[in-house]
Design a protein around this motif. Structure first.
Motif, PDB file in Angstrom:
ATOM      1  N   ALA A  62      -1.169  -0.656   3.697  1.00  2.44           N
ATOM      2  CA  ALA A  62      -0.324   0.444   3.235  1.00  2.44           C
ATOM      3  C   ALA A  62       0.638   0.032   2.124  1.00  2.44           C
ATOM      4  CB  ALA A  62       0.469   1.018   4.406  1.00  2.44           C
ATOM      5  N   TYR A  63       1.074  -1.240   2.153  1.00  8.57           N
ATOM      6  CA  TYR A  63       2.151  -1.672   1.272  1.00  8.57           C
ATOM      7  C   TYR A  63       1.793  -2.827   0.344  1.00  8.57           C
ATOM      8  CZ  TYR A  63       5.125   0.996   4.539  1.00  8.57           C
ATOM      9  OH  TYR A  63       5.692   1.975   5.315  1.00  8.57           O
ATOM     10  N   GLU A  80       4.912   8.448  -0.481  1.00  7.27           N
ATOM     11  CA  GLU A  80       3.456   8.378  -0.580  1.00  7.27           C
ATOM     12  C   GLU A  80       2.894   7.068  -0.042  1.00  7.27           C
ATOM     13  OE1 GLU A  80       5.012   7.876  -4.899  1.00  7.27           O
ATOM     14  OE2 GLU A  80       5.627   8.849  -3.030  1.00  7.27           O
ATOM     15  N   GLN A  81       3.730   6.023   0.027  1.00  6.84           N
ATOM     16  CA  GLN A  81       3.290   4.781   0.658  1.00  6.84           C
ATOM     17  C   GLN A  81       3.564   4.818   2.164  1.00  6.84           C
ATOM     18  OE1 GLN A  81       1.663   3.863  -2.622  1.00  6.84           O
ATOM     19  NE2 GLN A  81       1.467   2.463  -0.884  1.00  6.84           N
ATOM     20  N   LYS A  92       3.668   7.239   4.201  1.00  2.00           N
ATOM     21  CA  LYS A  92       2.793   8.129   4.969  1.00  2.00           C
ATOM     22  C   LYS A  92       1.513   7.427   5.408  1.00  2.00           C
ATOM     23  CE  LYS A  92      -0.225  10.030   1.412  1.00  2.00           C
ATOM     24  NZ  LYS A  92      -0.824  11.250   0.821  1.00  2.00           N
ATOM     25  N   LEU A  93       1.161   6.311   4.732  1.00  2.00           N
ATOM     26  CA  LEU A  93      -0.080   5.597   5.038  1.00  2.00           C
ATOM     27  C   LEU A  93       0.033   4.746   6.295  1.00  2.00           C
ATOM     28  CD1 LEU A  93      -1.006   4.363   1.429  1.00  2.00           C
ATOM     29  CD2 LEU A  93      -1.860   6.404   2.631  1.00  2.00           C
ATOM     30  N   GLU A 112      -1.352   5.760   9.744  1.00  2.00           N
ATOM     31  CA  GLU A 112      -2.800   5.837   9.860  1.00  2.00           C
ATOM     32  C   GLU A 112      -3.365   4.610  10.566  1.00  2.00           C
ATOM     33  OE1 GLU A 112      -4.522   6.442   6.032  1.00  2.00           O
ATOM     34  OE2 GLU A 112      -3.304   8.220   5.578  1.00  2.00           O
TER      35      GLU A 112
END
Length: 353
Positions: free
Chosen positions: A48-49, A287-288, A290-291, A294
């Motif tokens: 994600a990051y 936007e990062q 939110k990943l 998951e």
């Protein structure tokens, strides 16, 4: 936090040289170094990051892992040659290290502004990155009538069987008081009195013969799966992982759950201050953020990210407004001041069981 699977830093450093270093060239001593907890959680952060940060910004990043402890950070900063720049810390490490000057005072204008984040995530020395809860967990396939909260946890007549609680006073005493009728928001006021402590232990006495205590975050879901306990306190992420990865049908009760945050800090004297701020700004973007859910069931700190998370997935997260409204933040300052005294009392109580 034991819900994360921690692995030796050397192992993670090697993995990153392969996974991230190839994207940005060989790491040097001057490259930005970010330190987290390893295991499945750091795998999620990488997806994600870390990897997107390198790919989008072109800034080299070396990642390592650690097992926590303010003494580790103290030694690195006071030694004058810290190889780490950005570190994820737990709430106690954030408070203690800030008091000792181990971290840079954050300029929130460089990471989107303080109002970008939930209030609990904003601290002068760190910015919250994940939220996780101690919840009541149970097996839906075993309990046709699900518990409604901690009062049911203590109801042996309605729910016979063993119960699991975390070893030690922290979270255990709060749970006992909530079960005894103390409003969650009043827990630390009550626990701050001798009468409140006595009340908590008296409540524990009512189920003492049916209690077993867990030390590692992996234990509660294993106990639920084996039928060793009928319900247990547990990290919310562990329940989610068992359901998603192992096909379990475990339930979570958010009412009266206890949450805390981990935060990013920049170590004092970092030679990569600009890159560190660049990293914090990037991982703070909605936007990062939110990943991350998951991959793993932690809440995130950017208020705008909450609206970007799939609504079905949001139901499983601490950051869902309805879940947050039913939970209470663990009081870091209370436990810094009282952990030794209450641990000694807890150990005496446990020894007489």
């Amino acid at each position: 936090m034991n819900s994360r699977s921690r692995v030796p830093a050397a192992v993670v450093a090697v993995a990153v040289t392969v996974a991230v270093g190839l994207a940005a060239g060989p790491a040097t001593a001057r490259d930005l170094t970010v330190v987290s907890w390893g295991g499945a959680y750091q795998d999620a952060q990488r997806a994600a990051y870390f990897t997107p940060f390198v790919e989008i910004t072109g800034t080299p990043l070396n990642e390592e892992s650690w097992d926590g402890g303010i003494g580790v950070l103290r030694a690195k900063v006071e030694g004058g040659a810290a190889a780490w720049d950005v570190v994820q810390v737990e709430s106690e490490e954030l408070a203690l290290g800030c008091d000792e000057g181990l971290y840079e005072t954050l300029d929130y204008d460089r990471i989107g502004g303080a109002d970008t984040y939930i209030a609990e995530a904003v601290h002068e020395c760190g910015v919250g990155t994940i939220i996780y809860n101690f919840v009541l967990g149970y097996d839906r396939s075993v309990l046709a009538d699900p518990p409604g909260g901690w009062a049911d946890f203590f109801d042996l007549a309605a729910y016979p069987g063993k119960r699991g609680l975390r070893q030690g006073p922290k979270t255990t005493l709060e749970i006992a008081l909530i079960a005894d009728g103390v409003a969650p928001r009043e827990v630390y006021r009550v626990l701050g009195t001798e009468a409140g402590v006595t009340r908590a232990f008296a409540k524990l006495d009512t189920i003492r013969d049916q209690l077993i205590f867990w030390k590692a975050g992996a234990q509660p879901p294993l106990w639920l799966a084996s039928g060793e306990v009928v319900m247990t306190s547990v990290y919310n992420g562990r329940i989610d992982a068992a359901n998603r990865d192992e096909g379990k049908d475990f339930g979570i009760v958010w009412t009266g759950s206890l949450f805390t945050l981990d935060s990013w800090v920049i170590l004092t004297g970092s030679p990569n201050l600009d890159q560190a701020y660049q990293f914090l700004a990037f991982v703070g973007r909605p936007e990062q953020q939110k990943l991350l859910p998951e991959f793993i069931a932690y809440g995130v700190s950017n208020t705008a990210a909450i609206d970007l998370i799939d609504p079905a997935r949001l139901q499983d997260l601490p950051i869902l407004p309805a879940n947050m409204a039913q939970s209470v933040e663990i009081d870091t300052e209370f436990w810094i001041e009282n952990i030794d005294r209450l641990t000694e009392r807890f150990n005496r109580w446990a020894a007489t069981r």
